[in-house]
Design an enzyme around this catalytic site. Structure first.
Site, PDB file in Angstrom:
ATOM      1  N   HIS A  26      14.420 -32.391  12.009  1.00  0.00           N
ATOM      2  CA  HIS A  26      12.996 -32.688  12.116  1.00  0.00           C
ATOM      3  C   HIS A  26      12.657 -34.154  11.846  1.00  0.00           C
ATOM      4  CE1 HIS A  26      12.259 -28.785  13.453  1.00  0.00           C
ATOM      5  NE2 HIS A  26      12.846 -28.245  12.396  1.00  0.00           N
ATOM      6  N   HIS A  72      17.406 -21.025   6.600  1.00  0.00           N
ATOM      7  CA  HIS A  72      16.213 -20.974   7.447  1.00  0.00           C
ATOM      8  C   HIS A  72      14.975 -20.702   6.599  1.00  0.00           C
ATOM      9  CE1 HIS A  72      13.629 -20.735  10.896  1.00  0.00           C
ATOM     10  NE2 HIS A  72      14.653 -21.159  11.631  1.00  0.00           N
ATOM     11  N   HIS A 107      21.102 -29.382  15.033  1.00  0.00           N
ATOM     12  CA  HIS A 107      21.046 -28.387  16.109  1.00  0.00           C
ATOM     13  C   HIS A 107      20.725 -29.117  17.411  1.00  0.00           C
ATOM     14  CE1 HIS A 107      18.989 -24.370  17.555  1.00  0.00           C
ATOM     15  NE2 HIS A 107      19.905 -24.792  18.389  1.00  0.00           N
ATOM     16  N   ARG A 118      14.801 -30.947  22.249  1.00  0.00           N
ATOM     17  CA  ARG A 118      13.462 -31.259  21.713  1.00  0.00           C
ATOM     18  C   ARG A 118      13.525 -32.121  20.455  1.00  0.00           C
ATOM     19  NH1 ARG A 118      11.663 -25.290  19.751  1.00  0.00           N
ATOM     20  NH2 ARG A 118      12.140 -24.875  21.925  1.00  0.00           N
ATOM     21  N   GLU A 136      25.012 -26.981  15.013  1.00  0.00           N
ATOM     22  CA  GLU A 136      24.402 -25.707  15.435  1.00  0.00           C
ATOM     23  C   GLU A 136      24.206 -25.740  16.926  1.00  0.00           C
ATOM     24  OE1 GLU A 136      20.698 -25.054  13.515  1.00  0.00           O
ATOM     25  OE2 GLU A 136      21.601 -24.847  11.556  1.00  0.00           O
ATOM     26  N   THR A 167      14.376 -21.091  15.494  1.00  0.00           N
ATOM     27  CA  THR A 167      15.304 -19.985  15.724  1.00  0.00           C
ATOM     28  C   THR A 167      14.739 -18.732  15.055  1.00  0.00           C
ATOM     29  OG1 THR A 167      17.020 -21.654  15.597  1.00  0.00           O
ATOM     30  CG2 THR A 167      17.747 -19.368  15.607  1.00  0.00           C
ATOM     31  N   ASN A 204      19.692 -30.340   6.891  1.00  0.00           N
ATOM     32  CA  ASN A 204      19.446 -30.314   8.333  1.00  0.00           C
ATOM     33  C   ASN A 204      18.437 -31.424   8.673  1.00  0.00           C
ATOM     34  OD1 ASN A 204      18.144 -29.677  10.808  1.00  0.00           O
ATOM     35  ND2 ASN A 204      18.960 -27.603  10.713  1.00  0.00           N
ATOM     36  N   ARG A 212      19.581 -28.600  20.667  1.00  0.00           N
ATOM     37  CA  ARG A 212      18.968 -27.521  21.457  1.00  0.00           C
ATOM     38  C   ARG A 212      19.120 -27.819  22.937  1.00  0.00           C
ATOM     39  NH1 ARG A 212      15.319 -23.914  18.342  1.00  0.00           N
ATOM     40  NH2 ARG A 212      14.893 -23.043  20.386  1.00  0.00           N
ATOM     41  N   GLU A 267      26.265 -17.029   8.574  1.00  0.00           N
ATOM     42  CA  GLU A 267      25.096 -17.596   7.903  1.00  0.00           C
ATOM     43  C   GLU A 267      23.984 -16.563   8.008  1.00  0.00           C
ATOM     44  OE1 GLU A 267      24.195 -21.728   8.396  1.00  0.00           O
ATOM     45  OE2 GLU A 267      22.048 -21.399   8.077  1.00  0.00           O
TER      46      GLU A 267
HETATM   47  N1  PXP Z   1      20.368 -22.581   9.475  1.00  0.00           N
HETATM   48  C1  PXP Z   1      20.231 -22.342  10.797  1.00  0.00           C
HETATM   49  C2  PXP Z   1      21.288 -21.548  11.491  1.00  0.00           C
HETATM   50  C3  PXP Z   1      19.136 -22.850  11.520  1.00  0.00           C
HETATM   51  O1  PXP Z   1      19.018 -22.600  12.833  1.00  0.00           O
HETATM   52  C4  PXP Z   1      18.204 -23.652  10.845  1.00  0.00           C
HETATM   53  C5  PXP Z   1      17.062 -24.270  11.599  1.00  0.00           C
HETATM   54  O2  PXP Z   1      17.561 -25.133  12.554  1.00  0.00           O
HETATM   55  C6  PXP Z   1      18.390 -23.886   9.480  1.00  0.00           C
HETATM   56  C7  PXP Z   1      19.473 -23.312   8.817  1.00  0.00           C
HETATM   57  C8  PXP Z   1      17.450 -24.729   8.686  1.00  0.00           C
HETATM   58  O3  PXP Z   1      16.189 -24.120   8.669  1.00  0.00           O
HETATM   59  P1  PXP Z   1      14.943 -24.902   8.091  1.00  0.00           P
HETATM   60  O4  PXP Z   1      14.776 -26.132   8.916  1.00  0.00           O
HETATM   61  O5  PXP Z   1      13.824 -23.929   8.240  1.00  0.00           O
HETATM   62  O6  PXP Z   1      15.262 -25.225   6.658  1.00  0.00           O
END
Ligand code: PXP
Length: 246
Positions: free
Chosen positions: A12, A196, A45, A51, A72, A103, A9, A47, A153
């Site tokens: 960030h 997550h 994602h 952001r 996402e 989330t 992901n 949003r 998930e």
């Molecule tokens: N899976 C989902 C559905 C999420 O919303 C997120 C965060 O955007 C992640 C995985 C990844 O989480 P993290 O960034 O905490 O590893």
């Protein structure tokens, strides 16, 4: 046991970019680097408040990635239209509150089954694999199955938070729920993913769950990339996943 997929992901990377309003660091470049380093998919994602990831980032990811894009999104008309325009490999429906930092919980599927079934039908027809991000809770797993999702998930955020806060009893309780719900989802014919908050310390027991086919990991990997570079951060995660799976 099947090889566990790692979805990276890159949200960030965009958070850091947006902190200064510059064009760098570019999350699409990070996605390409992750792809070259062996990511099995890229997760982003979009949003509602934009952001981190932007509409242009999604366009560029959809146009350039060779590995599957997991988009996402909240269950809104706006996001549905964007998904139908780009037709990513997968969409993961997540709950979204503007005021939250990340989330926080899973999607409440059981109380909005009809609405969600109608919402995901066109996405499925467009060829997207539909995943629902849920807490490890029987009612949510069963509801996700009933609405026609192909994937669930499981939200590992609580398990990870308890671990890092040192509340090991709560962590282990959550791990039992994740273990049971991964088995239930699999028995219902759903593909099981998890994600997550996962870190090097917490990934092992989740990677060891035999029904889990994919982990989506972002925040920790992007942070660790400061110290090891993204390929190095991913390589250690991959090693821990493979070790737990063996
Ligand atoms: N899976 C989902 C559905 C999420 O919303 C997120 C965060 O955007 C992640 C995985 C990844 O989480 P993290 O960034 O905490 O590893």
């Amino acid at each position: 046991m099947n090889r566990l997929r790692l979805g990276v992901n890159i949200d960030h990377v965009a958070t850091v970019r947006n902190a200064r309003g510059t064009a760098y660091p570019d999350p699409v470049r990070a996605a390409q680097l992750a792809e070259e380093a062996g990511a099995d998919g890229i997760t982003a994602h979009l949003r509602e408040d934009r952001r981190h990831i932007s509409d242009t980032d999604i366009e560029r990811l959809a146009a350039t990635l060779r590995v599957p894009l997991n988009f996402e999104m909240a269950a809104t008309v706006e996001m549905q239209a964007i998904a139908l325009r780009h037709r990513p490999h997968a969409v993961c429906i997540v709950p979204e509150k503007r005021e939250e930092r990340t989330t926080e919980g899973g999607l409440e599927v059981a109380r909005q089954e009809n609405a969600l079934a109608h919402f995901i039908a066109p996405l499925r027809e467009a060829g997207c694999r539909v995943s629902i991000f849920i807490a490890a809770d029987r009612a949510q797993v069963e509801a996700a199955h009933r609405i026609g999702a192909q994937v669930v998930e499981l939200h590992t955020g609580g398990y990870c938070d308890h671990h890092h806060e040192g509340d090991l009893a709560a962590r282990d309780g959550e791990l039992v729920r994740l273990t049971e719900m991964a088995a239930l989802a699999h028995d219902l014919g759903l593909e099981v993913h998890a994600g997550h908050g996962l870190t090097y310390e917490t990934v092992g027991p989740i990677a060891a769950l035999p029904q889990v086919m994919e982990l989506n990991i972002g925040h920790f990997l992007v942070g660790e990339a400061i110290f090891r570079g993204l390929p190095g951060a991913m390589a250690e995660m991959r090693r821990l996943m493979d070790e737990a799976r063996a």
